[in-house]
Structure formats: structure tokens, C-alpha cells
Design a protein around this motif. Structure first.
Motif, mmCIF file in Angstrom:
data_model
loop_
_atom_site.group_PDB
_atom_site.id
_atom_site.type_symbol
_atom_site.label_atom_id
_atom_site.label_comp_id
_atom_site.label_asym_id
_atom_site.label_seq_id
_atom_site.Cartn_x
_atom_site.Cartn_y
_atom_site.Cartn_z
ATOM 1 N N UNK A 153 10.709 7.075 -12.307
ATOM 2 C CA UNK A 153 10.343 7.194 -10.537
ATOM 3 C C UNK A 153 9.841 5.970 -9.566
ATOM 4 N N UNK A 154 8.723 5.864 -11.091
ATOM 5 C CA UNK A 154 7.640 4.889 -10.223
ATOM 6 C C UNK A 154 8.823 3.425 -10.671
ATOM 7 N N UNK A 155 9.302 3.239 -11.217
ATOM 8 C CA UNK A 155 10.050 1.855 -11.274
ATOM 9 C C UNK A 155 10.758 2.049 -9.749
ATOM 10 N N UNK A 156 11.844 3.407 -9.359
ATOM 11 C CA UNK A 156 12.332 3.156 -8.059
ATOM 12 C C UNK A 156 11.397 3.327 -6.837
ATOM 13 N N UNK A 157 10.697 3.977 -6.796
ATOM 14 C CA UNK A 157 9.820 3.670 -6.422
ATOM 15 C C UNK A 157 9.343 2.109 -5.249
ATOM 16 N N UNK A 158 8.729 1.046 -6.456
ATOM 17 C CA UNK A 158 8.350 0.043 -6.348
ATOM 18 C C UNK A 158 9.716 -1.466 -6.040
ATOM 19 N N UNK A 159 10.889 -0.716 -6.899
ATOM 20 C CA UNK A 159 12.449 -1.134 -6.128
ATOM 21 C C UNK A 159 12.837 -1.142 -4.828
ATOM 22 N N UNK A 160 12.784 0.096 -5.053
ATOM 23 C CA UNK A 160 13.133 0.836 -2.611
ATOM 24 C C UNK A 160 11.982 -0.017 -2.565
ATOM 25 N N UNK A 161 10.852 -0.277 -2.479
ATOM 26 C CA UNK A 161 10.477 -1.219 -1.796
ATOM 27 C C UNK A 161 10.307 -2.717 -1.457
ATOM 28 N N UNK A 162 10.476 -3.543 -2.912
ATOM 29 C CA UNK A 162 11.460 -4.696 -2.560
ATOM 30 C C UNK A 162 12.067 -4.584 -1.720
ATOM 31 N N UNK A 163 13.256 -4.204 -1.965
ATOM 32 C CA UNK A 163 14.950 -4.050 -1.427
ATOM 33 C C UNK A 163 14.159 -3.951 -0.028
ATOM 34 N N UNK A 164 13.543 -3.090 0.625
ATOM 35 C CA UNK A 164 13.008 -2.710 1.843
ATOM 36 C C UNK A 164 12.423 -4.001 2.409
ATOM 37 N N UNK A 165 11.565 -4.826 1.416
ATOM 38 C CA UNK A 165 10.722 -5.975 1.929
ATOM 39 C C UNK A 165 11.953 -6.577 2.186
ATOM 40 N N UNK A 195 0.833 -1.292 0.192
ATOM 41 C CA UNK A 195 -0.159 -0.094 0.039
ATOM 42 C C UNK A 195 0.685 0.878 0.005
ATOM 43 N N UNK A 196 1.737 1.662 0.758
ATOM 44 C CA UNK A 196 3.225 2.133 0.550
ATOM 45 C C UNK A 196 3.607 2.819 -0.111
ATOM 46 N N UNK A 197 4.024 2.099 -1.351
ATOM 47 C CA UNK A 197 4.309 1.820 -2.867
ATOM 48 C C UNK A 197 3.286 2.371 -3.841
ATOM 49 N N UNK A 198 2.708 1.257 -3.669
ATOM 50 C CA UNK A 198 1.222 1.835 -4.354
ATOM 51 C C UNK A 198 0.935 3.922 -4.115
ATOM 52 N N UNK A 199 0.260 4.195 -2.732
ATOM 53 C CA UNK A 199 0.488 5.396 -2.716
ATOM 54 C C UNK A 199 0.711 6.446 -2.986
#
Length: 456
Positions: free
Chosen positions: A151-163, A23-27
Motif C-alpha cells: 500500500x505504501x508503494x502504491x501511494x508513492x507510485x500514484x504520487x509519482x505518477x501524479x507529479x 508531504x501528501x504522500x508522507x502523510x
């Protein structure tokens, strides 16, 4: 249990990470899209204001051209349309033109606020030049969506890395937690198993694991200590009583022998009967001592040549068998080694052969043979005596279990103890044609060493 704890924590952590990170990445993605659209619309409004001065007030197009050139240098494509949807001016890039752009212009001229479409990787935005209800024209701006996608790819990439980092940390923590809980329990289980196998001095480690496991280990140690004290006390009583009885029995037997030497016939008969009872009591005491020693045995396995021990014990008991008119033979068998405590196989065979010779009448036979059976050395002592019924077989391996036994009733108990403490099994079967067969399954020596240790 360790795997169960680990998998439970991993599943829980994965669910929490998915519920938090996705949800955070989607937001953040939605916010980036809105910011991109707002920036694009703001740039379009600036050009639309300059275009209104040219289209409505008929001023020179200098300011409009300057804004369009600035947009072109920023990588945007711009097209200006008048109130008749006719193209007035545009940049060299034609992305703001075409069928979709014209439909967008018509919608704006009709007073609508359409949803900007995407064309060939570029997002279109349209703003009226002048009033919304009666615009003097429309400005269409096409901006590349590549920065937004990046930027969207970076958001999801960082989210995946954090996960992934959170999941890896959860794996490490769950494994450590599972080991912290399960390792003391495994140690306690191993200690309980060794205690059950006869290692009465075995104790569990108390200083590891959660408080509940530590209390359990302390309780186990208290139980083990009490069990050791009770068993050792029981064995000590048997050994002490047996040892103390041997001296007065020997003295009494000696005195009866002296009296029998000078007694008359009737008295001599009574004294002989008393001497027989004394002899039986002596054998009983010796048997109790043997049982006590067998119960205290904690063997260290060595390679014992079964074929050699069988031949040796048959040869040693042959004079006794001849004296009792019994045929004692050792059947030929393969050369094999068993893993037993030193001297145990000799003691086992001595008890079995002695019992068989005692049970077999004159003219009978006793046979000792051996062979390989799977991962065991099979040793059998067969006789053609009266045998045992099912009830007697069920209690034969207990101390004094068979009330009809001719001997002390301890020989088979000693055999059973020595066989089981070495990891083998003992059972009783009927001999074909009548009699009793004692079947022993002893663990084979895995290294196959031909050497033999522990011979008496």
C-alpha cells in the motif's frame, strides 16, 4: 527567451509539485502505518480477551484456540505467554516466538507499553491478557508487513505518477506559452532585420502574441511605413530633379554649341568654358540618377562569372585608356562565380575603372585582378595615380564626400551601395609605390555553378 520562459515555469512547477506531493504522500504513508498498527492491535486484543478467560478464570482454551486459528487463517502468527513469560499456546508459525518476542513479553509484564519491533518482514504486537498492571499473561501477534509495504508503494507510485503528469502538463503549457510570447517577437525581429537590409515594404504580423507584443508590432509597422515614405520620397525627389534637369541642360548645351560655331575667338573661349560647366552638370545629373537607381535596387542573387566580367570590362575600357595614354590590364585569375544582382558587377567595375582612368596621369597604369579569399571573391582595381590621404579615404564612399574629386563625387558612393546591398564589402588601400587600390570582397556562389546571369 523561449527557453528561459520554459525553464522558469518548469522549475517553478517542479518546486510546487515537490512541496505538494511529497508531504501528501508522507502523510498518507503515516496514516497507513497507523491504520495497520491499529488493526493489528485490535486483533491482538481479541485474542488477549479469550486468553484471559483461560489463564485467569481457568476456563477451557476452546475460545482462545478458535481465535488463534482464525488469526492463523488470516496469515498471522500468535503466541500466548502466562504471567511467568512461559509459552502456553501458539500457532504453527513461530514468528511470534524468539528472543525479541520474549523481551516484548517481559516489558508488557512489567507494565510498560513498548514500541513493537519488526522481525523478518513481520511486525510484532503485544497485548496484556487482563489488567495492565498485573496481567495474567501476554499475547504476541506477528503480522506480515507485505500488505503495508504494497500500500505504501502504491501511494508513492500514484504520487509519482501524479507529479509526472503534472510536470508533463507543465512542459506542454510552458512550451506553448513560450512560443505564444516568443514567436511574434522572433517574427518582429526578422522583419526589423529585413527592413534594415533595405526591404522597406516589410511589415510585422500584428494579430499574434500578447497585447503588448501586438502593440509593439503595430508601432513597428507605423515606423516602417513612415520610413518607407520618407526614403521613397527622398529617392523620388532626387530622381525627379535629376530627370527634370537633363532636358534643360541638353537644350542649353545645344544652344551653346550653336553659338560657339559662329562666335569670335574671345566669345568662343567663354562659350567653351560654359560648355565644360554644362558637361560637368550633365555628368552630375547622370550620377544622381545612377545613385537613385542604386538605392532603389533590391537584387535577386544570380551566379555571375567574375573572371568573364573582369575581362569584358577591361576590353570595353581599353580604347578609352589608350586615348588617355594609360595602360589598362586585367591580371589573369581563376574562374569563379559570385552571387550578385544582374548587371551589378559590370556597373561597379565601370565606375571604378572610370575613376582610375580619370585620376591616373599620362603614362600611368590601371590593373584589375581577382582571386578567391575564403568564402569571398576578391576583386581589386589598382592605379598608380596620386592616391588619397586618410581624410579623403574616410569620406570617399559618401555622396560628394571628397571635395577634391575630379569627377562628380558619386562613383564610389554608387560602388559602395551596390557592393553592400549584395552582402559584400568595399575598402580603400594605398597601392605599393603610390596610388590607390579599391578592394572588393563579394560573396561566392555556394552552388559553384559556372553559369553567369545578368550580363549586359
Amino acid at each position: 527567451m523561449s527557453r528561459r520562459i520554459t525553464w522558469t515555469l518548469l522549475v517553478l512547477t517542479t518546486v510546487l509539485l515537490v512541496l505538494a506531493v511529497v508531504p501528501l504522500a508522507a502523510s498518507l504513508t503515516a496514516r497507513e502505518r497507523v491504520a495497520f498498527r491499529d488493526s493489528q492491535r485490535a486483533a491482538t486484543r481479541v485474542i488477549a480477551a479469550a486468553a484471559e478467560e483461560h489463564l485467569s478464570d481457568h476456563r477451557p482454551a476452546t475460545t482462545m484456540r478458535r481465535e488463534m486459528d482464525a488469526a492463523a487463517r488470516a496469515g498471522d502468527c500468535v503466541a500466548v505467554y502466562d504471567a511467568s513469560a512461559r509459552l502456553v499456546a501458539s500457532t504453527e508459525c513461530a514468528a511470534a516466538q524468539g528472543e525479541e518476542a520474549r523481551e516484548l513479553v517481559e516489558d508488557v509484564l512489567d507494565g510498560h507499553e513498548p514500541e513493537p519491533p519488526e522481525r523478518e518482514g513481520r511486525l510484532l504486537a503485544a497485548e496484556p491478557a487482563g489488567e495492565v498492571r498485573q496481567p495474567a499473561g501476554v499475547v504476541v501477534l506477528a503480522r506480515s508487513a507485505t500488505p503495508l509495504d504494497a500500500r505504501i508503494a502504491a501511494i508513492w507510485g500514484w504520487s509519482a505518477a501524479i507529479g509526472a503528469a503534472g510536470l508533463a502538463a507543465s512542459v506542454l503549457l510552458s512550451v506553448r506559452l513560450a512560443r505564444w510570447v516568443s514567436r511574434p517577437l522572433s517574427t518582429l525581429d526578422a522583419a526589423a532585420r529585413r527592413l534594415g537590409e533595405g526591404a522597406l515594404d516589410e511589415r510585422a504580423v500584428v494579430g499574434e502574441g500578447p497585447p503588448e507584443v501586438r502593440r509593439l508590432a503595430a508601432t513597428f509597422n507605423a515606423m516602417a511605413a513612415r520610413t518607407e515614405a520618407l526614403v521613397h520620397g527622398h529617392r523620388a525627389v532626387i530622381a525627379d530633379v535629376s530627370h527634370q534637369l537633363r532636358t534643360p541642360l541638353a537644350a542649353l548645351r545645344l544652344r551653346l554649341d550653336v553659338l560657339a560655331a559662329g562666335a569670335e575667338d574671345d566669345t568662343a573661349t567663354e562659350l567653351a568654358a560654359a560648355q565644360g560647366e554644362i558637361a560637368r552638370l550633365s555628368r552630375l545629373v547622370d550620377g544622381l540618377l545612377a545613385v537613385a537607381r542604386a538605392e532603389q535596387t533590391t537584387p535577386r542573387p544570380t551566379a555571375v562569372r567574375v573572371d568573364e566580367v573582369v575581362a569584358e570590362r577591361v576590353a570595353a575600357w581599353s580604347p578609352v585608356a589608350e586615348e588617355r595614354h594609360v595602360r589598362l590590364t586585367g591580371a589573369a585569375g581563376p574562374a569563379l562565380s559570385a552571387s550578385l544582382g544582374g548587371g551589378h558587377l559590370e556597373q561597379i567595375l565601370d565606375n571604378l575603372i572610370a575613376n582610375a582612368l580619370e585620376a591616373v596621369p599620362d603614362g600611368g597604369s590601371v590593373t584589375v585582378d581577382h582571386r578567391v579569399l575564403g568564402a569571398s571573391a576578391l576583386v581589386r582595381v589598382r592605379d598608380d595615380g596620386p592616391g588619397m590621404d586618410a581624410e579623403a579615404k574616410g569620406v570617399a564612399f559618401r555622396r560628394f564626400g571628397n571635395p577634391r574629386a575630379r569627377g562628380t563625387g558619386l562613383g564610389l558612393a554608387i560602388v559602395h551601395r551596390l557592393v553592400t546591398v549584395n552582402g559584400g564589402t568595399a575598402r580603400l588601400e594605398d597601392t605599393p609605390g603610390g596610388g590607390l587600390t579599391v578592394v572588393l570582397e563579394l560573396p561566392l556562389r555556394q552552388d559553384g555553378g559556372p553559369g553567369r546571369a545578368g550580363r549586359r
